[in-house]
Design a protein around this motif. Sequence first.
Motif, PDB file in Angstrom:
ATOM      1  N   GLY A 221      64.243 -50.771  14.917  1.00 24.04           N
ATOM      2  CA  GLY A 221      63.428 -50.086  13.964  1.00 24.04           C
ATOM      3  C   GLY A 221      61.745 -50.731  13.804  1.00 24.04           C
ATOM      4  O   GLY A 221      61.624 -51.453  14.529  1.00 24.04           O
ATOM      5  N   TRP A 222      61.134 -50.240  12.958  1.00 22.88           N
ATOM      6  CA  TRP A 222      59.948 -50.397  12.822  1.00 22.88           C
ATOM      7  C   TRP A 222      59.709 -51.488  11.733  1.00 22.88           C
ATOM      8  O   TRP A 222      59.342 -52.763  12.032  1.00 22.88           O
ATOM      9  CB  TRP A 222      58.937 -49.382  12.345  1.00 22.88           C
ATOM     10  N   VAL A 223      59.890 -51.183  10.362  1.00 22.90           N
ATOM     11  CA  VAL A 223      59.815 -52.029   9.379  1.00 22.90           C
ATOM     12  C   VAL A 223      61.329 -52.742   9.221  1.00 22.90           C
ATOM     13  O   VAL A 223      62.365 -52.323   8.868  1.00 22.90           O
ATOM     14  CB  VAL A 223      59.294 -51.708   7.892  1.00 22.90           C
ATOM     15  N   THR A 224      61.296 -54.172   9.241  1.00 27.96           N
ATOM     16  CA  THR A 224      62.426 -55.116   8.955  1.00 27.96           C
ATOM     17  C   THR A 224      62.450 -55.752   7.645  1.00 27.96           C
ATOM     18  O   THR A 224      61.554 -56.602   7.228  1.00 27.96           O
ATOM     19  CB  THR A 224      62.676 -56.040  10.151  1.00 27.96           C
ATOM     20  N   ALA A 225      63.245 -55.342   6.615  1.00 30.83           N
ATOM     21  CA  ALA A 225      63.165 -55.882   5.667  1.00 30.83           C
ATOM     22  C   ALA A 225      64.434 -56.831   5.245  1.00 30.83           C
ATOM     23  O   ALA A 225      65.705 -56.108   5.313  1.00 30.83           O
ATOM     24  CB  ALA A 225      63.081 -54.890   4.186  1.00 30.83           C
ATOM     25  N   LEU A 226      64.438 -57.937   4.761  1.00 32.63           N
ATOM     26  CA  LEU A 226      65.417 -59.012   4.585  1.00 32.63           C
ATOM     27  C   LEU A 226      65.520 -59.273   3.019  1.00 32.63           C
ATOM     28  O   LEU A 226      64.483 -59.600   2.269  1.00 32.63           O
ATOM     29  CB  LEU A 226      65.278 -60.318   5.356  1.00 32.63           C
ATOM     30  N   ASP A 227      66.555 -59.205   2.322  1.00 29.72           N
ATOM     31  CA  ASP A 227      66.942 -59.328   0.692  1.00 29.72           C
ATOM     32  C   ASP A 227      67.325 -60.516   0.551  1.00 29.72           C
ATOM     33  O   ASP A 227      68.327 -61.320   1.119  1.00 29.72           O
ATOM     34  CB  ASP A 227      67.716 -58.130   0.554  1.00 29.72           C
TER      35      ASP A 227
ATOM     36  N   GLN B 173      69.500 -45.288  15.195  1.00 24.28           N
ATOM     37  CA  GLN B 173      70.036 -44.892  13.816  1.00 24.28           C
ATOM     38  C   GLN B 173      69.413 -45.545  12.619  1.00 24.28           C
ATOM     39  O   GLN B 173      69.494 -45.155  11.360  1.00 24.28           O
ATOM     40  CB  GLN B 173      71.154 -45.553  13.508  1.00 24.28           C
ATOM     41  N   LEU B 174      68.113 -46.296  12.719  1.00 22.44           N
ATOM     42  CA  LEU B 174      67.427 -47.080  11.740  1.00 22.44           C
ATOM     43  C   LEU B 174      66.210 -46.078  11.584  1.00 22.44           C
ATOM     44  O   LEU B 174      65.415 -46.311  10.701  1.00 22.44           O
ATOM     45  CB  LEU B 174      67.099 -48.313  12.260  1.00 22.44           C
ATOM     46  N   THR B 175      65.908 -45.026  12.372  1.00 21.54           N
ATOM     47  CA  THR B 175      65.009 -44.022  12.221  1.00 21.54           C
ATOM     48  C   THR B 175      65.167 -42.925  11.066  1.00 21.54           C
ATOM     49  O   THR B 175      65.872 -42.210  11.544  1.00 21.54           O
ATOM     50  CB  THR B 175      64.388 -43.481  13.415  1.00 21.54           C
ATOM     51  N   GLY B 176      64.609 -43.177   9.770  1.00 21.65           N
ATOM     52  CA  GLY B 176      65.122 -42.226   8.917  1.00 21.65           C
ATOM     53  C   GLY B 176      63.975 -40.936   8.947  1.00 21.65           C
ATOM     54  O   GLY B 176      62.774 -41.228   9.797  1.00 21.65           O
ATOM     55  N   GLU B 177      64.183 -40.029   8.453  1.00 24.93           N
ATOM     56  CA  GLU B 177      63.267 -38.853   8.126  1.00 24.93           C
ATOM     57  C   GLU B 177      62.500 -38.973   7.126  1.00 24.93           C
ATOM     58  O   GLU B 177      62.844 -39.287   6.041  1.00 24.93           O
ATOM     59  CB  GLU B 177      64.057 -37.802   8.014  1.00 24.93           C
ATOM     60  N   LEU B 178      60.995 -38.996   7.151  1.00 22.63           N
ATOM     61  CA  LEU B 178      60.029 -38.793   6.275  1.00 22.63           C
ATOM     62  C   LEU B 178      59.722 -37.398   5.688  1.00 22.63           C
ATOM     63  O   LEU B 178      59.909 -36.540   6.688  1.00 22.63           O
ATOM     64  CB  LEU B 178      58.689 -39.440   6.645  1.00 22.63           C
ATOM     65  N   PRO B 179      59.420 -37.129   4.544  1.00 24.21           N
ATOM     66  CA  PRO B 179      58.855 -35.722   4.094  1.00 24.21           C
ATOM     67  C   PRO B 179      57.646 -35.499   4.650  1.00 24.21           C
ATOM     68  O   PRO B 179      56.676 -36.441   5.029  1.00 24.21           O
ATOM     69  CB  PRO B 179      58.987 -35.757   2.241  1.00 24.21           C
ATOM     70  N   LEU B 180      57.282 -34.145   4.733  1.00 22.01           N
ATOM     71  CA  LEU B 180      55.833 -33.810   5.044  1.00 22.01           C
ATOM     72  C   LEU B 180      54.915 -34.112   4.211  1.00 22.01           C
ATOM     73  O   LEU B 180      54.876 -33.814   2.720  1.00 22.01           O
ATOM     74  CB  LEU B 180      55.950 -32.191   5.085  1.00 22.01           C
ATOM     75  N   PRO B 181      53.914 -34.956   4.392  1.00 23.42           N
ATOM     76  CA  PRO B 181      52.944 -35.472   3.491  1.00 23.42           C
ATOM     77  C   PRO B 181      52.096 -34.335   2.939  1.00 23.42           C
ATOM     78  O   PRO B 181      51.648 -33.435   3.497  1.00 23.42           O
ATOM     79  CB  PRO B 181      52.028 -36.601   4.209  1.00 23.42           C
ATOM     80  N   VAL B 182      51.785 -34.741   1.518  1.00 28.06           N
ATOM     81  CA  VAL B 182      50.898 -33.775   1.038  1.00 28.06           C
ATOM     82  C   VAL B 182      49.657 -34.074   1.053  1.00 28.06           C
ATOM     83  O   VAL B 182      48.980 -35.247   1.210  1.00 28.06           O
ATOM     84  CB  VAL B 182      51.071 -33.743  -0.657  1.00 28.06           C
TER      85      VAL B 182
ATOM     86  N   ASP C  51      55.624 -41.109  13.271  1.00 27.78           N
ATOM     87  CA  ASP C  51      57.038 -40.190  13.665  1.00 27.78           C
ATOM     88  C   ASP C  51      57.489 -40.024  12.272  1.00 27.78           C
ATOM     89  O   ASP C  51      57.818 -40.977  11.523  1.00 27.78           O
ATOM     90  CB  ASP C  51      57.776 -40.988  14.541  1.00 27.78           C
ATOM     91  N   LEU C  52      57.676 -38.763  11.736  1.00 27.75           N
ATOM     92  CA  LEU C  52      58.150 -38.353  10.628  1.00 27.75           C
ATOM     93  C   LEU C  52      59.938 -38.191  11.015  1.00 27.75           C
ATOM     94  O   LEU C  52      60.484 -38.063   9.832  1.00 27.75           O
ATOM     95  CB  LEU C  52      57.671 -36.926  10.133  1.00 27.75           C
ATOM     96  N   GLY C  53      60.418 -38.483  11.972  1.00 19.28           N
ATOM     97  CA  GLY C  53      61.958 -38.747  11.941  1.00 19.28           C
ATOM     98  C   GLY C  53      62.561 -37.361  12.003  1.00 19.28           C
ATOM     99  O   GLY C  53      63.556 -37.007  11.844  1.00 19.28           O
TER     100      GLY C  53
ATOM    101  N   ILE D  37      58.610 -46.731  18.741  1.00 17.09           N
ATOM    102  CA  ILE D  37      59.404 -46.247  17.484  1.00 17.09           C
ATOM    103  C   ILE D  37      58.485 -46.248  16.382  1.00 17.09           C
ATOM    104  O   ILE D  37      57.357 -47.016  15.810  1.00 17.09           O
ATOM    105  CB  ILE D  37      60.400 -47.585  17.187  1.00 17.09           C
ATOM    106  N   ARG D  38      58.443 -45.035  15.379  1.00 15.14           N
ATOM    107  CA  ARG D  38      57.712 -45.005  14.229  1.00 15.14           C
ATOM    108  C   ARG D  38      56.083 -44.588  14.368  1.00 15.14           C
ATOM    109  O   ARG D  38      55.585 -43.509  14.056  1.00 15.14           O
ATOM    110  CB  ARG D  38      57.960 -45.816  13.296  1.00 15.14           C
ATOM    111  N   VAL D  39      55.318 -45.667  15.028  1.00 12.92           N
ATOM    112  CA  VAL D  39      54.181 -45.656  15.166  1.00 12.92           C
ATOM    113  C   VAL D  39      53.533 -45.886  16.546  1.00 12.92           C
ATOM    114  O   VAL D  39      54.135 -46.618  17.094  1.00 12.92           O
ATOM    115  CB  VAL D  39      53.551 -46.777  14.011  1.00 12.92           C
ATOM    116  N   ALA D  40      52.623 -45.082  16.872  1.00 13.65           N
ATOM    117  CA  ALA D  40      52.284 -45.180  18.321  1.00 13.65           C
ATOM    118  C   ALA D  40      50.665 -44.727  18.339  1.00 13.65           C
ATOM    119  O   ALA D  40      49.912 -44.087  17.579  1.00 13.65           O
ATOM    120  CB  ALA D  40      52.955 -44.172  19.122  1.00 13.65           C
ATOM    121  N   PRO D  41      50.040 -45.373  19.095  1.00 13.64           N
ATOM    122  CA  PRO D  41      48.875 -45.205  19.635  1.00 13.64           C
ATOM    123  C   PRO D  41      48.640 -43.957  20.512  1.00 13.64           C
ATOM    124  O   PRO D  41      49.284 -43.617  21.263  1.00 13.64           O
ATOM    125  CB  PRO D  41      48.134 -46.300  20.384  1.00 13.64           C
TER     126      PRO D  41
END
Length: 491
Positions: free
Chosen positions: A237-243, A140-149, A108-110, A95-99
């Motif tokens: 998911g990859w990053v879990t954020a608790l508020d 469902q927690l895998t969002g899409e990232l923009p193409l980086p510059v 993964d840009l999703g 998920i998201r990051v892999a070796p």
Amino acid sequence: MSEDEKTPAREVIADYAQAHFRYFRTADGTVYAQRKGHPVARPIRSQGTTGSHRQELMVGLFRDGRGVFNGTALKEALDLIEALALSEDVQPVHIRVAPGFDGATWLDLGRNDGQSVRIHPTGWDIAIPDPREVCWRRTQLTGELPLPVKDTDSKGIDLLLRLCNFATAETECLAIAWLLGCLEPSVPVPAPFLTGPQGAGKSTGGRMLVRVIEGMSGDLRRAPKDEENLIAAVAAGWVTALDNLSHMTPDLSDAMCCIVTGIENVKRALFTDGDVYRVGYRRPLLLTGIDVGVIRPDLAERLLPLRLERPKVRRTEAELWAEYAEALPVVLGSLLDLAVKVRAVKAETPTDLRMADFARLCAQLDAATGLGALTAYRASVDDLNDDVIEGDLLAQTVLKHADTIEPGGAQRMTSTEWLHCLSRLYSSDELRALPKGWPTTGKVLSDRLKRLQPTLAARGVLIDTGRTYEGRYLEMTRTTTPPPHEQEQAF
């Protein structure tokens, strides 16, 4: 054509599936399907709302003119495919990051087209990974990232820091180090804990950090009420954020420790008598809150306090997030540029910090940029030790007793004798009652001191256990080297 000469529907489906998909299994025995030439894999038994393999198989058969088949034929075909796949080679899904191969790392840009970022020793580029190198798992927690510059000249890092309300430059460099750690699939990173006064933008700052890695759909969540739900959210998911944490139970504290450094959970598989399934996870974690009360020592070693301040000028949510969304491709590109630069330098691993991999990453960041991240990390760990001591009366009493021991000296007693000694020291006035939670037996005291060992060692007090022919003992030693915070004051 007679009925006997017709090809059974299950064989039509199985032949079509094997011609268009690759099937493999993971170490836990789950069988995945991967469209040939595409890096995204789906469990063949999944019924998820993100699209199951059964659904994509039905759509493919219909669009290619093979027909529409009933559920029985699909089930029989998938049963056969699953049985055949169990003899295939084992391959992990990520998920998201892999070796990757040759020391590379994939992000993964999703995207539906499978484009991902490959970070390698000489740079980074956008490509579709070879399915045998990387298999992505989407939820469902895998969002899409923009193409980086590319070639941003660190402009994106400056944009991100300007949008966040970090109180000091030390806090900023620790936030950057954590984002770099999120791009490392094998590096445990401490959990940033965004603190500050009311109105400092802790939740907004947390969302901004999360969305650099998870895309604009990434968000903060309330802490689940039980460990099982927390594990389910973390594993998806990859990053879990608790508020907005205001209290941390012992169970939640222990679960967070496991999330940061990694653990495996084993449960009985549904609709079976004795089968089990395994869920292994280690994820970046992010927390926000004004104050969570007493922090346990083991969690304190895995936290990264990031303090924010109240902004001088307020902006609307629409304006703020529109600027952030516009800057995100540049921010991501700058982070990738920095990741390549940091990985190119060598640095020694500090041996005195619990999160040694993250400490080495801070040292590499310092060697590449001169930011002083390692010094800031040491200071944050020292501050957290102070918080642990301030919230633990037993730790305060132990340090008070240690002041009576000469530097380099040691004192040895049984745990019961230590309990009487420390209790008398705390209740020097006979009218002063022992506080709630104070150890009641020598065994309880011994267990509490074991948990406090790293915190006390950071203040120059070592606790050791041993056994003689007379029985077990606890030994308290006061080191000759001043604690780190006293060394800094000496300068």
